[in-house]
Write an enzyme that holds these catalytic residues in place. Structure first.
Site, PDB file in Angstrom:
ATOM      1  N   ASP A 206     -46.269 -54.070 -60.990  1.00  0.00           N
ATOM      2  CA  ASP A 206     -46.085 -53.440 -62.292  1.00  0.00           C
ATOM      3  C   ASP A 206     -47.434 -53.190 -62.963  1.00  0.00           C
ATOM      4  O   ASP A 206     -47.654 -52.161 -63.598  1.00  0.00           O
ATOM      5  CB  ASP A 206     -45.229 -54.324 -63.212  1.00  0.00           C
ATOM      6  CG  ASP A 206     -43.742 -54.178 -62.933  1.00  0.00           C
ATOM      7  OD1 ASP A 206     -43.366 -53.220 -62.235  1.00  0.00           O
ATOM      8  OD2 ASP A 206     -42.971 -55.026 -63.408  1.00  0.00           O
TER       9      ASP A 206
ATOM     10  N   ASP B 225     -32.633 -57.577 -59.671  1.00  0.00           N
ATOM     11  CA  ASP B 225     -33.829 -57.470 -58.839  1.00  0.00           C
ATOM     12  C   ASP B 225     -33.405 -57.547 -57.376  1.00  0.00           C
ATOM     13  O   ASP B 225     -33.428 -58.610 -56.752  1.00  0.00           O
ATOM     14  CB  ASP B 225     -34.811 -58.596 -59.180  1.00  0.00           C
ATOM     15  CG  ASP B 225     -36.177 -58.378 -58.545  1.00  0.00           C
ATOM     16  OD1 ASP B 225     -36.420 -57.281 -58.013  1.00  0.00           O
ATOM     17  OD2 ASP B 225     -36.997 -59.311 -58.578  1.00  0.00           O
TER      18      ASP B 225
ATOM     19  N   TYR C 104     -23.134 -50.171 -60.470  1.00  0.00           N
ATOM     20  CA  TYR C 104     -23.421 -49.847 -61.862  1.00  0.00           C
ATOM     21  C   TYR C 104     -23.613 -48.347 -62.119  1.00  0.00           C
ATOM     22  O   TYR C 104     -23.851 -47.933 -63.251  1.00  0.00           O
ATOM     23  CB  TYR C 104     -24.658 -50.597 -62.363  1.00  0.00           C
ATOM     24  CG  TYR C 104     -25.890 -50.446 -61.485  1.00  0.00           C
ATOM     25  CD1 TYR C 104     -26.584 -49.243 -61.392  1.00  0.00           C
ATOM     26  CD2 TYR C 104     -26.362 -51.535 -60.760  1.00  0.00           C
ATOM     27  CE1 TYR C 104     -27.703 -49.112 -60.600  1.00  0.00           C
ATOM     28  CE2 TYR C 104     -27.478 -51.412 -59.960  1.00  0.00           C
ATOM     29  CZ  TYR C 104     -28.154 -50.208 -59.891  1.00  0.00           C
ATOM     30  OH  TYR C 104     -29.269 -50.089 -59.095  1.00  0.00           O
TER      31      TYR C 104
ATOM     32  N   CYS D 115     -71.669 -42.358 -87.737  1.00  0.00           N
ATOM     33  CA  CYS D 115     -71.488 -42.339 -86.281  1.00  0.00           C
ATOM     34  C   CYS D 115     -72.602 -43.129 -85.602  1.00  0.00           C
ATOM     35  O   CYS D 115     -73.789 -42.862 -85.853  1.00  0.00           O
ATOM     36  CB  CYS D 115     -71.493 -40.894 -85.774  1.00  0.00           C
ATOM     37  SG  CYS D 115     -71.488 -40.764 -83.968  1.00  0.00           S
TER      38      CYS D 115
ATOM     39  N   CYS E 116     -74.929 -40.454 -83.368  1.00  0.00           N
ATOM     40  CA  CYS E 116     -75.792 -39.392 -83.899  1.00  0.00           C
ATOM     41  C   CYS E 116     -76.119 -39.566 -85.377  1.00  0.00           C
ATOM     42  O   CYS E 116     -76.827 -38.733 -85.953  1.00  0.00           O
ATOM     43  CB  CYS E 116     -75.140 -38.029 -83.673  1.00  0.00           C
ATOM     44  SG  CYS E 116     -73.675 -37.726 -84.715  1.00  0.00           S
TER      45      CYS E 116
ATOM     46  N   CYS F 269     -66.455 -38.688 -86.305  1.00  0.00           N
ATOM     47  CA  CYS F 269     -67.823 -38.219 -86.484  1.00  0.00           C
ATOM     48  C   CYS F 269     -67.799 -36.744 -86.850  1.00  0.00           C
ATOM     49  O   CYS F 269     -67.085 -35.950 -86.237  1.00  0.00           O
ATOM     50  CB  CYS F 269     -68.623 -38.435 -85.198  1.00  0.00           C
ATOM     51  SG  CYS F 269     -70.214 -37.591 -85.185  1.00  0.00           S
TER      52      CYS F 269
ATOM     53  N   CYS G  87     -73.674 -34.309 -81.757  1.00  0.00           N
ATOM     54  CA  CYS G  87     -73.411 -35.699 -81.367  1.00  0.00           C
ATOM     55  C   CYS G  87     -73.383 -35.776 -79.851  1.00  0.00           C
ATOM     56  O   CYS G  87     -72.510 -35.180 -79.208  1.00  0.00           O
ATOM     57  CB  CYS G  87     -72.074 -36.164 -81.942  1.00  0.00           C
ATOM     58  SG  CYS G  87     -71.645 -37.855 -81.472  1.00  0.00           S
TER      59      CYS G  87
END
Length: 705
Positions: free
Chosen positions: A45, A126, A232, A425, A428, A443, A449
């Site tokens: 998973d 399961d 099911y 920022c 920059c 920014c 930047c």
């Protein structure tokens, strides 16, 4: 790689996705085909979620063989193949209660449903998925899920399972019953004892034992193993079992199948969660393995309308059992700047193991989350903020990107100060601005930047955009800082070869990591992408709020770059017809439109776009063949309440027939479909002489050939 996706470069993400595709494919094969898993379910998973999270962060890097698009594994050569008449799909996952609320909300939104809405909730077994085919009441075939399209023929083994009926009375002429083969805990323990006595290999868990026992070429081996089957669901049918999920499951029970007694009908997300917790409390006493609870829309007609995504149904979800938690020390908060200028806070942690993975970074979402506020300004965590030095709880609810969940104030250092989110920022030094209603600070530096410029270039060359072979994340970063062959904006890519020819001994082919062949391949790949579809160009520009789906929407609407750019220029006047037409496109709101128009009207950004398009042949959108559709090319507006379909369904239906759907009425509108409660749009349409029809007439119109 245990690196947080938040910290990955594009090159690292591409490499990791390649590795994950290989590892997950091998895991699928060992799990579904060889019945000998080499990794735990939790690790599996985790890998799939890692793949999904990286794809979410780098959508343009999604591979053709992405595990997200695959179900199960290929059929083993030892078994004959069975093509499923109805695909056997996997389910999407939820790991938190809020995701259950989101699921219910998505269902309601898609259907446009405001009344009562029932769901079934049942344990997620399961085991091994199995499809049983009955013709005229006789069991004629049993098949595993396989890859969802094609499974393995295990009829000989399935016939040995004691609670699978060989004959059904009063069943539809054709009935495929689907469910899970499993093994009870006590039977599993007894089987392993017998394996030990015989000196044979034991099984790691009941799921492996069930799968290995069913997938035997010798049915006598299966017969000796204590397998059972829960029904099911169903596949192909000659007639419906019932009108609801619960009634259909009860019908299966009446036909002689074992169904789960813990299946319950619920009327809300809260009832689903309550039943989930009840099943979780009983988990250890059930006598068989479950790994969550499955929720399904009960009304089968609503299931039909909701339909499917590529590998999962919209009407069902699996609520997996809980997150793994750990406590550690918050050592710092760093700020990362993305291509749209978003300032994203990342927690730097003392390394801690969570779910078998060493975590040293976690997302902090935004400044409100750090301060203990939610998206709507409400208190979360009882208003407790996060501070550097805090003792914090990390969680991974199956998620790859870890999150901070809580803080222990009793462990807070005396000198811990509230975190001050930067207003400048860090890359920059431009002001970082937070607009009203926006959870994110951004920014304002734009192309000056470097962080934004590099990220925009990475986006530009990525898979969903120009996808230039040989010009990936690593190369973009290198060229950006190259004094001889700088690539500061997309247009520079298409002048690279010409500029390189004037570089003498410093030509690219003479540099470390490059050669004549690799250089020529790069230049050829760049030349190939001078021809680019309109939708890819729009998406590649990296304009805020303009994702891949939005770019496709704009391309379909305008059909050519010439029409598109004229509309952008005219739409700078917010009172213009062009702007009104833009926001009238169904799916384009004012925020989207303003972001788009601003990008094309900003002097520096527009100049960059114009320099780029000089090097391109932008391909018009080829309209789909809609045959003799009566609405092909028409502009349609829906208003009022639709009674036979949701607004989302109506839009999809209209576009499939070749119509364009708009959100507002104008003199360009061809048809207004008006349901009960139609107001000002119907009045305006009548004044403009536009054709106004009701929902029934619309359905009849699109049914015409």
């Amino acid at each position: 790689m245990n690196k947080n996706p938040l910290d990955m470069t594009m090159a690292e993400a591409r490499s990791e996705l390649k590795r994950l595709a290989k590892v997950i494919a091998a895991a699928n094969s060992s799990y579904h085909t060889a019945d000998a898993p080499e990794i735990s379910d939790a690790e599996y998973d985790r890998l799939r979620r890692l793949n999904s999270e990286i794809e979410a962060a780098f959508p343009d890097l999604k591979r053709a063989d992405s595990p997200s698009d695959n179900v199960g594994a290929e059929v083993a050569e030892a078994f004959s193949k069975v093509k499923h008449d109805v695909r056997m799909l996997s389910l999407g996952n939820a790991f938190e209660d809020t995701e259950v609320d989101d699921f219910v909300g998505r269902v309601r939104s898609y259907l446009g449903h405001v009344g009562p809405l029932a769901f079934t909730a049942e344990p997620k077994i399961d085991g091994l998925s199995l499809s049983l085919r009955y013709e005229n009441g006789e069991l004629v075939q049993a098949a595993t899920r396989g890859d969802g399209e094609t499974g393995e023929n295990v009829t000989h083994s399935a016939r040995t399972i004691s609670n699978i009926p060989h004959h059904l009375d009063n069943a539809p002429d054709l009935l495929e019953v689907r469910g899970e083969v499993y093994m009870r805990h006590d039977d599993f323990a007894a089987l392993n004892e017998r394996q030990i006595e015989k000196g044979e290999k034991t099984f790691a868990n009941p799921r492996n034992a069930a799968a290995g026992s069913l997938r035997q070429l010798d049915a006598n081996i299966t017969r000796s193993r204590p397998l059972a089957f829960f029904a099911y669901a169903w596949g192909a049918l000659s007639e419906p079992l019932a009108t609801t999920q619960l009634a259909a499951v009860n019908r299966l029970r009446s036909l002689g199948f074992q169904t789960n007694d813990l299946t319950k009908l619920c009327a809300s997300a809260q009832e689903l969660i309550t039943h989930y917790k009840s099943i979780e409390e009983q988990r250890s006493t059930l006598g068989y393995d479950i790994d969550g609870v499955v929720y399904k829309v009960d009304d089968l007609e609503l299931q039909r309308r909701l339909g499917f995504r590529s590998t999962t149904p919209r009407w069902a979800i699996a609520h997996k059992f809980p997150a793994e938690l750990a406590w550690t020390r918050l050592r710092g908060i760093d700020i990362q700047v993305g291509r749209t200028g978003a300032l994203s806070p990342v927690a730097r942690l003392d390394p801690v193991t969570v779910g078998g993975v060493v975590v040293s970074n976690a997302t902090l979402h935004n400044e409100d989350y750090i301060q203990g506020r939610g998206n709507k300004g409400e208190e979360i965590r009882d208003g407790k903020d996060f501070r550097v030095g805090d003792w914090v709880q990390v969680y991974r609810a199956g998620d790859v990107i870890p999150k901070l969940a809580d803080v222990n104030l009793a462990e807070r250092p005396d000198d811990a100060a509230p975190y001050e989110f930067p207003t400048i920022c860090p890359e920059c030094q431009s002001p970082a601005i937070r607009d009203d209603g926006d959870a994110v600070r951004r920014c304002s530096g734009g192309l000056i930047c470097p962080a934004q410029a590099i990220e925009k270039l990475k986006h530009f060359v990525s898979r969903g955009c120009f996808d230039i072979d040989g010009l990936g994340n690593k190369q973009v970063e290198a060229f950006f800082g190259d004094p001889e062959l700088p690539v500061k904006e997309p247009a520079d890519i298409f002048t690279l070869q010409v500029r390189d020819a004037d570089n003498g001994l410093k030509r690219l082919k003479n540099r470390d990591g490059w050669g004549d062949k690799s250089t020529q391949k790069l230049f050829a790949a760049i030349d190939e992408k001078r021809n680019i579809p309109l939708n890819r160009l729009i998406f590649s520009l990296g304009i805020r709020h303009v994702g891949e789906a939005a770019a496709n929407l704009l391309a379909r609407h305008f059909s050519s770059y010439d029409k598109f750019i004229i509309a952008m220029d005219e739409a700078t006047d917010r009172d213009s017809n062009a702007y009104q037409d833009l926001i009238a496109i169904d799916g384009v709101g004012e925020v989207f439109a303003n972001s788009l128009v601003t990008a094309f009207s900003a002097t520096s950004e527009r100049a960059s776009i114009d320099r780029l398009t000089q090097h391109l042949n932008i391909q018009d959108v080829v309209q789909a063949d809609t045959g003799n559709s009566a609405v092909a090319g028409k502009i349609v507006v829906f208003t009022g309440t639709l009674e036979q379909m949701s607004r989302a369904e109506a839009k999809a239906q209209a576009e499939a027939a070749g119509a364009k759907v708009s959100g507002s009425v104008s003199k360009k509108t061809d048809i207004l479909v008006a349901g009960p409660g139609a107001g000002s749009k119907a009045t305006k349409a009548a004044a403009l002489g536009i054709t106004v029809i009701d929902e029934a007439a619309w359905l009849a119109l699109i049914a015409e050939e």
